[in-house]
Design a protein around this motif. Structure first.
Motif, PDB file in Angstrom:
ATOM      1  N   VAL A   1       0.807  -1.168  -0.056  1.00 50.11           N
ATOM      2  CA  VAL A   1      -0.123   0.099  -0.056  1.00 50.11           C
ATOM      3  C   VAL A   1       0.904   1.279  -0.098  1.00 50.11           C
ATOM      4  O   VAL A   1       0.625   2.211  -0.764  1.00 50.11           O
ATOM      5  CB  VAL A   1      -0.868  -0.071   1.253  1.00 50.11           C
ATOM      6  CG1 VAL A   1      -1.575   1.529   1.395  1.00 50.11           C
ATOM      7  CG2 VAL A   1      -1.919  -1.142   1.101  1.00 50.11           C
ATOM      8  N   LEU A   2       1.852   1.478   0.835  1.00 50.85           N
ATOM      9  CA  LEU A   2       2.754   2.413   0.960  1.00 50.85           C
ATOM     10  C   LEU A   2       3.531   2.634  -0.237  1.00 50.85           C
ATOM     11  O   LEU A   2       3.702   3.631  -0.932  1.00 50.85           O
ATOM     12  CB  LEU A   2       3.613   2.148   2.144  1.00 50.85           C
ATOM     13  CG  LEU A   2       4.885   3.080   2.206  1.00 50.85           C
ATOM     14  CD1 LEU A   2       4.249   4.562   2.317  1.00 50.85           C
ATOM     15  CD2 LEU A   2       5.899   2.876   3.632  1.00 50.85           C
ATOM     16  N   LEU A   3       3.994   1.348  -1.021  1.00 51.14           N
ATOM     17  CA  LEU A   3       4.605   1.701  -2.294  1.00 51.14           C
ATOM     18  C   LEU A   3       3.584   2.017  -3.227  1.00 51.14           C
ATOM     19  O   LEU A   3       4.116   2.948  -4.127  1.00 51.14           O
ATOM     20  CB  LEU A   3       5.208   0.182  -2.666  1.00 51.14           C
ATOM     21  CG  LEU A   3       6.028   0.029  -3.927  1.00 51.14           C
ATOM     22  CD1 LEU A   3       7.088   1.083  -3.803  1.00 51.14           C
ATOM     23  CD2 LEU A   3       6.493  -1.400  -4.399  1.00 51.14           C
ATOM     24  N   ALA A   4       2.654   1.456  -3.251  1.00 46.45           N
ATOM     25  CA  ALA A   4       1.535   2.146  -4.366  1.00 46.45           C
ATOM     26  C   ALA A   4       1.443   3.813  -4.048  1.00 46.45           C
ATOM     27  O   ALA A   4       1.392   4.545  -5.007  1.00 46.45           O
ATOM     28  CB  ALA A   4       0.322   1.491  -4.198  1.00 46.45           C
ATOM     29  N   ALA A   5       1.229   4.216  -2.845  1.00 47.53           N
ATOM     30  CA  ALA A   5       1.089   5.688  -2.539  1.00 47.53           C
ATOM     31  C   ALA A   5       2.492   6.310  -3.131  1.00 47.53           C
ATOM     32  O   ALA A   5       2.219   7.376  -3.728  1.00 47.53           O
ATOM     33  CB  ALA A   5       1.017   5.805  -1.122  1.00 47.53           C
ATOM     34  N   ILE A   6       3.574   5.808  -2.866  1.00 46.23           N
ATOM     35  CA  ILE A   6       4.751   6.571  -3.265  1.00 46.23           C
ATOM     36  C   ILE A   6       4.882   6.241  -4.915  1.00 46.23           C
ATOM     37  O   ILE A   6       5.193   7.310  -5.521  1.00 46.23           O
ATOM     38  CB  ILE A   6       5.959   5.816  -2.892  1.00 46.23           C
ATOM     39  CG1 ILE A   6       6.232   5.961  -1.141  1.00 46.23           C
ATOM     40  CG2 ILE A   6       7.512   6.425  -3.403  1.00 46.23           C
ATOM     41  CD1 ILE A   6       7.082   5.467  -0.632  1.00 46.23           C
ATOM     42  N   TYR A   7       4.616   5.358  -5.479  1.00 44.10           N
ATOM     43  CA  TYR A   7       4.668   5.331  -6.798  1.00 44.10           C
ATOM     44  C   TYR A   7       3.828   6.086  -7.636  1.00 44.10           C
ATOM     45  O   TYR A   7       4.136   6.793  -8.457  1.00 44.10           O
ATOM     46  CB  TYR A   7       4.542   3.758  -7.457  1.00 44.10           C
ATOM     47  CG  TYR A   7       4.654   3.639  -8.750  1.00 44.10           C
ATOM     48  CD1 TYR A   7       5.930   4.001  -9.692  1.00 44.10           C
ATOM     49  CD2 TYR A   7       3.189   3.379  -9.480  1.00 44.10           C
ATOM     50  CE1 TYR A   7       5.815   3.763 -11.110  1.00 44.10           C
ATOM     51  CE2 TYR A   7       3.161   3.364 -11.036  1.00 44.10           C
ATOM     52  CZ  TYR A   7       4.454   3.573 -11.694  1.00 44.10           C
ATOM     53  OH  TYR A   7       4.478   3.338 -13.100  1.00 44.10           O
ATOM     54  N   ILE A   8       2.410   5.977  -7.095  1.00 44.54           N
ATOM     55  CA  ILE A   8       1.616   6.814  -7.714  1.00 44.54           C
ATOM     56  C   ILE A   8       1.283   8.368  -7.271  1.00 44.54           C
ATOM     57  O   ILE A   8       1.219   9.147  -8.228  1.00 44.54           O
ATOM     58  CB  ILE A   8       0.010   6.295  -7.482  1.00 44.54           C
ATOM     59  CG1 ILE A   8       0.019   4.784  -7.787  1.00 44.54           C
ATOM     60  CG2 ILE A   8      -1.270   7.180  -8.075  1.00 44.54           C
ATOM     61  CD1 ILE A   8      -1.283   4.217  -7.321  1.00 44.54           C
ATOM     62  N   THR A   9       1.656   8.637  -6.150  1.00 44.56           N
ATOM     63  CA  THR A   9       1.447   9.992  -5.821  1.00 44.56           C
ATOM     64  C   THR A   9       2.840  10.906  -5.522  1.00 44.56           C
ATOM     65  O   THR A   9       2.883  11.921  -5.320  1.00 44.56           O
ATOM     66  CB  THR A   9       0.533  10.322  -4.686  1.00 44.56           C
ATOM     67  OG1 THR A   9       1.246   9.567  -3.369  1.00 44.56           O
ATOM     68  CG2 THR A   9      -0.827   9.419  -4.773  1.00 44.56           C
ATOM     69  N   GLY A  10       4.011   9.837  -5.344  1.00 42.78           N
ATOM     70  CA  GLY A  10       5.224  10.581  -4.877  1.00 42.78           C
ATOM     71  C   GLY A  10       5.235  10.929  -3.515  1.00 42.78           C
ATOM     72  O   GLY A  10       6.292  11.278  -3.089  1.00 42.78           O
ATOM     73  N   ARG A  11       4.306  10.437  -2.742  1.00 38.91           N
ATOM     74  CA  ARG A  11       4.407  10.622  -1.335  1.00 38.91           C
ATOM     75  C   ARG A  11       3.924   9.488  -0.490  1.00 38.91           C
ATOM     76  O   ARG A  11       3.262   8.391  -1.044  1.00 38.91           O
ATOM     77  CB  ARG A  11       3.230  11.746  -0.997  1.00 38.91           C
ATOM     78  CG  ARG A  11       2.082  11.751  -1.484  1.00 38.91           C
ATOM     79  CD  ARG A  11       1.113  12.549  -0.932  1.00 38.91           C
ATOM     80  NE  ARG A  11       1.212  12.529   0.382  1.00 38.91           N
ATOM     81  CZ  ARG A  11       1.070  13.459   1.157  1.00 38.91           C
ATOM     82  NH1 ARG A  11       0.598  14.835   0.730  1.00 38.91           N
ATOM     83  NH2 ARG A  11       1.171  13.449   2.847  1.00 38.91           N
TER      84      ARG A  11
ATOM     85  N   LEU B   1       2.415   7.627   3.233  1.00 40.47           N
ATOM     86  CA  LEU B   1       1.200   7.763   3.872  1.00 40.47           C
ATOM     87  C   LEU B   1       1.383   8.787   5.203  1.00 40.47           C
ATOM     88  O   LEU B   1       2.391   9.366   5.398  1.00 40.47           O
ATOM     89  CB  LEU B   1       1.004   6.268   4.608  1.00 40.47           C
ATOM     90  CG  LEU B   1       0.927   5.258   3.517  1.00 40.47           C
ATOM     91  CD1 LEU B   1       0.880   3.813   4.210  1.00 40.47           C
ATOM     92  CD2 LEU B   1      -0.383   5.210   2.717  1.00 40.47           C
TER      93      LEU B   1
ATOM     94  N   SER C   1       6.650   5.861   6.437  1.00 39.75           N
ATOM     95  CA  SER C   1       7.192   6.432   5.102  1.00 39.75           C
ATOM     96  C   SER C   1       8.550   7.021   4.885  1.00 39.75           C
ATOM     97  O   SER C   1       9.140   6.725   4.025  1.00 39.75           O
ATOM     98  CB  SER C   1       6.139   7.605   4.691  1.00 39.75           C
ATOM     99  OG  SER C   1       4.898   7.292   4.916  1.00 39.75           O
TER     100      SER C   1
END
Lengths: 398, 177
Positions: free
Chosen positions: B19-29, B31, B139
């Motif tokens: 989930v965290l990786l998805a957040a970083i990949y998609i949004t650059g930031r 959790l 994060s």
């Protein structure tokens, strides 16, 4: 190339993404048992180390993922949010949070999870955190000195301690596994359970295997970027690489013609670029060609990308790199900017007899040497008021 | 004994990492959590005392960093998701229940005071730490941020250091293991 925001995903859609990611976040936290203080504080009294296991596994998983994505050129690490380091503020804040943890039995994320399933203590914790932030906000002038002291910028740990990223990642993974093992022993002793030991399930073994394979490919295979930069330092390789060349006259003609299909990639120093920039040119350093920015510019359809630098070799290096990165319509300025300067900008009509076939060329150069400086000046005026391009990191954090 | 079963911690950690990786990949930031509460604080103060926010430096700096409505904030949406996600999880695992949870050896009153004070400390500390356990520690670790990792060490180190003094609040839970 990631991050997908803001180019692929707009700011409105980003809120939907936030909601979906939040759902995953909340679901996993609750499933892991983070909605109860009993489990959370167990970490600090030795009877339940679930938090440590979940936390470290998550951190290591995401870290390996970030390294691997960056390694394979799928994520531009220069654009993602790296929490800035303010040494004292980080330490003091962390210690106060630690105090809050053992007093309140939650952290902000977990308290919201607890509140969501009806835990009143979770709701009270949320109210408490509201008050704590309010106190900080109201007393901010008092705390500002400490808050902003010892600013180190967006540094990463391996830079700070001066080791390679791979070594750091391996150390962290090793520490995590050692901690999993050690805490299981402690847990059993505290809870007076015997025998079981550090039990590794098949599932976990499988996941670890997968992580190791991804990790190894990322760590052992040399970085694509380093590989390419290494190739570029080989002058024979550069010399034998076929790149179309554009001569100074053609470039001058197309500048005067205001040819919109022409994009100039200027690899000279920032200082040179600032003092004299050709119209339609963008400044890059060789290293920046890997970035998302450069990729966006170079992949525009039906544009011809002409690389210029003071000498042709440097320009060609950039052109080769761009070609290797998969961009097309790459050309290089023949003779480099030095030649362009000599032939066009500072053109002086040769004295003595001129061969007939040169007459037209010289006539053109002579008029170009008057026209192009005007274009350069206009271009400068146009951009003087404009924004200075800068890589902007995503704003993040709590 | 009717104990609800939790997910295998390593599996949960792996999923959380994704989930965290998805957040970083998609949004650059990564959790976050406390930042959402901060937005609510700013919005509340803006609503209650609008003149106040203009004068105070904290709100001014916040406004410069986050133009627009404080509640139109990535973390607010993310935390709304957390509430939904946790609720679904509680529903599936049959853990939805209005209850004030406290250790057998402590009273409800003590728990209320503890939760309120603990929350206040955490929120206050999270401002200094520029993020809480999610935003700074987790994060931060994923992107190997020096500050994030220092904050992480300080949070857990601090908790261990203070744990002894508050053992009476929690140690009676041990009997349930």
């Amino acid at each position: 190339m990631g991050p997908l925001v803001p180019d692929v995903i707009g700011s409105q859609l980003n809120f939907i993404v936030a909601l979906i990611i939040g759902i995953g976040f909340g679901f996993v936290l609750e499933q892991a048992g983070f909605s109860t203080s009993k489990k959370l504080v167990g970490l600090f009294y030795g009877y339940d180390f679930t938090v440590l296991r979940v936390f470290f596994t998550a951190g290591v998983t995401a870290m390996i993922g970030v390294i691997a994505l960056a390694h394979f050129g799928l994520l531009d690490v220069k654009l993602i949010y790296i929490n800035p380091t303010f040494l004292w503020s980080a330490i003091v804040g962390g210690l106060i949070m630690g105090l809050g943890f053992v007093v309140g039995g939650f952290c902000p994320g977990t308290s919201v999870c607890a509140a969501a399933i009806g835990k009143i203590d979770g709701m009270i914790f949320v109210v408490g955190s509201f008050l704590g932030i309010l106190v900080f906000a109201e007393g901010y002038p008092m705390f500002e000195g400490l808050y902003k002291a010892a600013s180190w910028g967006n540094v990463q740990m391996f830079e700070t301690i001066g080791i390679s990223q791979s070594l750091f990642a391996f150390l962290l993974i090793f520490m995590a596994v050692a901690a999993f093992w050690a805490t299981t022993m402690i847990e059993n002793r505290v809870n007076h359970k015997s025998g079981k030991g550090f039990h590794v399930s098949k599932l976990y073994l499988g996941l670890t295997g997968l992580a190791i394979i991804v990790g190894l490919t990322a760590f052992v295979l040399p970085d694509k970027r380093e590989n390419m930069l290494h190739d570029l330092s080989n002058n024979n390789f550069i010399a034998s690489y076929k790149i179309e060349r554009m001569d100074a006259d053609e470039l001058a003609f197309r500048l005067i013609d205001n040819d919109k299909d022409l994009q100039i990639i200027d690899l000279r120093s920032r200082k040179d670029y600032d003092s004299l920039a050709l119209p339609n040119s963008t400044h890059f350093q060789l290293d920046n060609l890997f970035d998302k920015d450069a990729g966006k510019l170079l992949s525009v359809k039906n544009k011809e990308n002409v690389f210029i630098a003071n000498d042709e070799l440097t320009a060609k290096k950039g052109a080769v790199l761009a070609a290797e990165l998969g961009f097309s319509n790459i050309q290089v300025l023949k003779g480099g900017f030095d030649q362009f300067r000599k032939d066009i900008l500072e053109f002086a009509m040769p004295t003595g007899t001129i061969i007939r076939k040169d007459v037209d060329t010289f006539r053109f150069r002579s008029s170009a040497s008057n026209l192009i400086p005007v274009l350069i000046k206009e271009n400068k005026l146009k951009h003087a008021s404009g924004e200075k391009k800068q890589v902007k990191r995503v704003l993040g954090g709590c | 004994m009717n104990k609800t079963k939790y997910m295998n911690p390593y599996l949960a950690g792996f999923l959380l990492g994704l989930v965290l990786l998805a957040a970083i990949y998609i949004t650059g930031r990564g959790l976050g959590a406390s930042g959402a509460v901060k937005s609510v604080v700013v919005q509340t103060v803006e609503t209650v005392a609008p003149a106040h926010t203009g004068n105070f430096k904290f709100y001014k700096e916040y406004g410069e960093d986050h133009p627009g409505n404080p509640l139109m904030n990535w973390l607010i949406f993310e935390m709304a998701g957390v509430v939904i996600g946790a609720f679904i999880s509680g529903l599936i695992s049959n853990r939805l229940k209005f209850t004030l949870e406290h250790a057998p050896g402590t009273s409800a009153k003590v728990r209320i005071v503890g939760a309120l004070a603990g929350g206040a400390f955490f929120g206050f500390g999270a401002e200094f730490g520029r993020g809480c356990t999610s935003g700074a520690a987790l994060s931060g670790m994923a992107v190997m941020s020096t500050g994030g990792i220092i904050t992480m060490i300080a949070i857990f180190g601090g908790a261990y250091a203070f744990a002894y003094f508050f053992r009476k609040l929690w140690l009676s839970y041990k009997g349930e293991y």
